[in-house]
Design a protein around this motif. Structure first.
Motif, PDB file in Angstrom:
ATOM      1  N   THR A  48       0.743  -1.066   0.416  1.00  0.00           N
ATOM      2  CA  THR A  48      -0.553   0.317   0.519  1.00  0.00           C
ATOM      3  C   THR A  48       0.584   1.033   0.205  1.00  0.00           C
ATOM      4  OG1 THR A  48      -1.598  -0.765   0.938  1.00  0.00           O
ATOM      5  CG2 THR A  48      -2.180   1.257   1.329  1.00  0.00           C
TER       6      THR A  48
ATOM      7  N   GLN B 245      -1.003   4.659   3.761  1.00  0.00           N
ATOM      8  CA  GLN B 245      -0.718   4.414   5.488  1.00  0.00           C
ATOM      9  C   GLN B 245      -0.538   5.036   5.887  1.00  0.00           C
ATOM     10  OE1 GLN B 245       2.341   1.388   6.019  1.00  0.00           O
ATOM     11  NE2 GLN B 245       3.010   1.344   3.185  1.00  0.00           N
TER      12      GLN B 245
ATOM     13  N   TYR C 223      -4.428  -3.883   4.615  1.00  0.00           N
ATOM     14  CA  TYR C 223      -4.799  -2.644   3.933  1.00  0.00           C
ATOM     15  C   TYR C 223      -5.515  -4.514   2.518  1.00  0.00           C
ATOM     16  CZ  TYR C 223      -2.663   0.663   5.743  1.00  0.00           C
ATOM     17  OH  TYR C 223      -2.332   1.362   6.721  1.00  0.00           O
TER      18      TYR C 223
ATOM     19  N   ALA D 290      -8.498   0.094   4.774  1.00  0.00           N
ATOM     20  CA  ALA D 290      -7.375  -1.152   5.893  1.00  0.00           C
ATOM     21  C   ALA D 290      -8.247  -1.754   6.448  1.00  0.00           C
ATOM     22  CB  ALA D 290      -7.405   0.099   7.173  1.00  0.00           C
TER      23      ALA D 290
END
Length: 304
Positions: free
Chosen positions: A169, A174, A268, A274
């Motif tokens: 991701t 993040q 994720y 998420a």
């Protein structure tokens, strides 16, 4: 061979052995035990008869890890609450290529997928797909025919691909989630965080029966957001937050009076939402995370 060359051969292999052992076992402490056992066997072996030290060491370490994993699985039957891998410091890697492959294979979601695999299936997959060990060497390490090893890897690959656990991701995504999570815990307001979560978000916490934490998996936005905005806000308000890289992704270490009290990491989906929040509170699993200079345990591919 000069004793110094023996030591050098082992030290050259150590990063790969540690990385392999951790991925098989999900425990840094057990991984270090496996590597230490391998070192003791190396010291007492007739090294003049060993043509390929790296292959010999990999075989021995793999077999020791499989033995430890089988014992650990029996112990985990009686584990209190959710079991999560021991968190480690390992850098999130934004660039594609070999480093990405190594980093993604350390993420908590991926290690939990590996938990579903039989011990030899897990070892075969890691040796071939992560550490580029050729099938003949895997067959020797596992005591199987080469064809059987290929079948093990094929089944594991299909299982892991179905789980979609091994992808990366973007770091900015993040960071946004981490900031929203911290803000929700600090203020109790969860609207911004809710927009970054998948509808089927899950939260689980590992206290090992040694500290208070939620014992069952929380599922769905309503249940997870209520827990974050209410319970975590109440319990974690005194904690100091240290955003850092955990298991190849952005996470946070929380400290109380200087001691590590919790560690949080995330998983994720392919769209960047998420899907999982992992909280480790078990003090045995946090002890090494708080050590200064403990370093990453991300492993490395070994020249063979």
């Amino acid at each position: 061979m000069d004793p110094r060359d023996h030591a050098s051969a082992f030290e050259s292999a150590r990063p790969m052995l540690l990385g392999l052992a951790y991925r098989i076992l999900g425990s840094r402490a057990e991984a270090e035990d496996a590597v230490q056992d391998t070192y003791l066997k190396w010291q007492s072996a007739d090294r003049s008869a060993i043509e390929n030290p790296a292959s010999w060491l990999t075989t021995l370490c793999t077999r020791r890890c499989i033995d430890l994993l089988r014992s650990a699985r029996h112990a985990r039957v009686d584990y209190v609450g959710a079991w999560l891998p021991e968190p480690i410091h390992a850098a999130a890697e934004p660039d594609p290529g070999e480093k990405l492959s190594l980093a993604s294979s350390l993420q908590t979601a991926f290690l939990l997928v590996l938990e579903r695999l039989a011990p030899k299936e897990r070892a075969a997959y890691l040796l071939h797909e992560v550490f580029d060990v050729p099938y003949p060497e895997i067959a020797t390490a596992l005591g199987l025919q080469e064809g059987a090893c290929r079948k093990l890897v094929s089944r594991a690959r299909a299982n892991i691909a179905q789980s979609k656990a091994r992808h990366t991701t973007p770091l900015d995504r993040q960071e946004r989630l981490l900031e929203a999570f911290q803000a929700a815990v600090a203020s109790g307001g969860t609207d911004h965080l809710a927009a970054l979560l998948s509808d089927d978000i899950e939260l689980c916490a590992d206290g090992g029966g040694k500290v208070a934490t939620v014992l069952h998996v929380l599922r769905g936005k309503a249940e997870v957001l209520d827990f974050i905005g209410r319970a975590l806000r109440e319990y974690w308000s005194p904690y100091a937050w240290d955003a850092t890289d955990i298991n190849g992704a952005r996470g946070v270490v929380l400290r109380k009076d200087g001691a590590v009290a919790a560690c949080v990491s995330f998983a994720y989906d392919e769209h960047g939402a998420a899907t999982n929040i992992y909280i480790v509170r078990n003090p045995d699993k946090l002890a090494r995370l708080g050590e200064e200079g403990a370093g990453a345990l991300d492993g490395a591919r070994q020249a063979r």
